[in-house]
Write a protein that holds these residues in place. Structure first.
Motif: not given
Length: 264
Positions: A150-159, A183-185, A200-203, A246-250
């Motif tokens: 529901g938010s970025l907090a605690g999630e992983v964003l890949l780039t 976190a970003t990776r 489901g391995r990254a937000a 950008l691909a991301a959870a809704p």
């Protein structure tokens, strides 16, 4: 004409077969920087295994669907009409050459309706992520979905880098994401990053830099069929964007898209 349900099922199963053959070839390979070559520059690696895997894919398609066209990273576009396959035999060749276990095989099939089927195979894990348009996303045949974030907090964003350089606004986005306790990776494979969102391995995965269809089309379909939203710079969820992706959870897609727009 867009493929029907039965044809999509057949194409999906065929793409998985090709991915399985690619995984076996890549997993049995032993690359070495001393024996690999480069293309555009010293950071643009290529190995004999890239070419071998693409030839295997082309041969498989020509045998099963001789009228289909193939466009690949190593051998370009071929003859054919109607259905078109885009193949990246090894996405993340730099990692592959140096023995880092984050690379992938990417194959996407297009008809008149857009991306119809896609596979992204991870040789290091021996895993095949796949998707069929309107039919969902899968990991080794089992259904997968994106994260319920529901938010970025605690999630992983890949780039990913744009080639081997930062994309405009990259550091501002990464700093803002960090400030939101996420976190970003940067792992080195656009295809695997996008597919990881559908599994489901990254937000989210944000790829604003330069890419080709074979880099992103299969991963974007897996993300979308896993329930993710896929945006271009204009925020439209439609096809495979040409101006960054950008691909991301809704639950986080709008948040990440706003950061991207603000930093560019």
């Amino acid at each position: 004409m867009a493929a029907g349900a039965d044809e999509l099922k057949e194409l999906h199963e065929f793409a998985i077969e090709l991915a399985g053959a690619a995984v076996r070839t890549i997993a049995a390979s032993r690359p070495d920087p001393a024996t690999a070559g480069t293309k555009a520059d010293a950071a643009d690696w290529v190995t004999p295994f890239d070419r071998e895997v693409e030839r295997l894919t082309r041969d498989g398609i020509a045998h099963r669907f001789p009228s289909h066209r193939v466009v690949g990273e190593e051998y370009g576009g071929g003859a054919g009409d109607g259905f078109t396959w885009y193949v990246d035999p090894i996405d993340g060749t730099t990692n592959f050459v140096h023995g880092l276990p984050w690379s992938s095989y990417s194959l996407a099939g297009f008809d008149e309706g857009g991306v119809a089927v896609g596979v992204v195979a991870d040789p290091a894990r021996g895993e095949i992520l796949s998707a069929v348009r309107g039919g969902g996303a899968f990991a080794d045949g089992l259904p997968v979905t994106c994260r319920p974030a529901g938010s970025l907090a605690g999630e992983v964003l890949l780039t990913e880098w744009s080639k081997n350089r930062p994309w405009p606004g990259m550091f501002a986005v990464l700093t803002e994401v960090s400030d939101r306790f996420a976190a970003t990776r940067i792992m080195g494979s656009c295809a695997l990053a996008l597919a990881a969102v559908g599994a489901g391995r990254a937000a989210g995965a944000l790829i604003p830099g330069r890419y080709n269809l074979w880099d992103v089309a299969a991963g974007a379909l897996i993300a979308r069929e896993g329930g993710a939203l896929v945006y271009g710079r204009n925020g439209v969820d439609d096809g495979v964007p040409e101006d960054g992706i950008l691909a991301a959870a809704p639950g986080v897609a709008g948040e990440v898209w706003q950061l991207w727009r603000a930093a560019a």
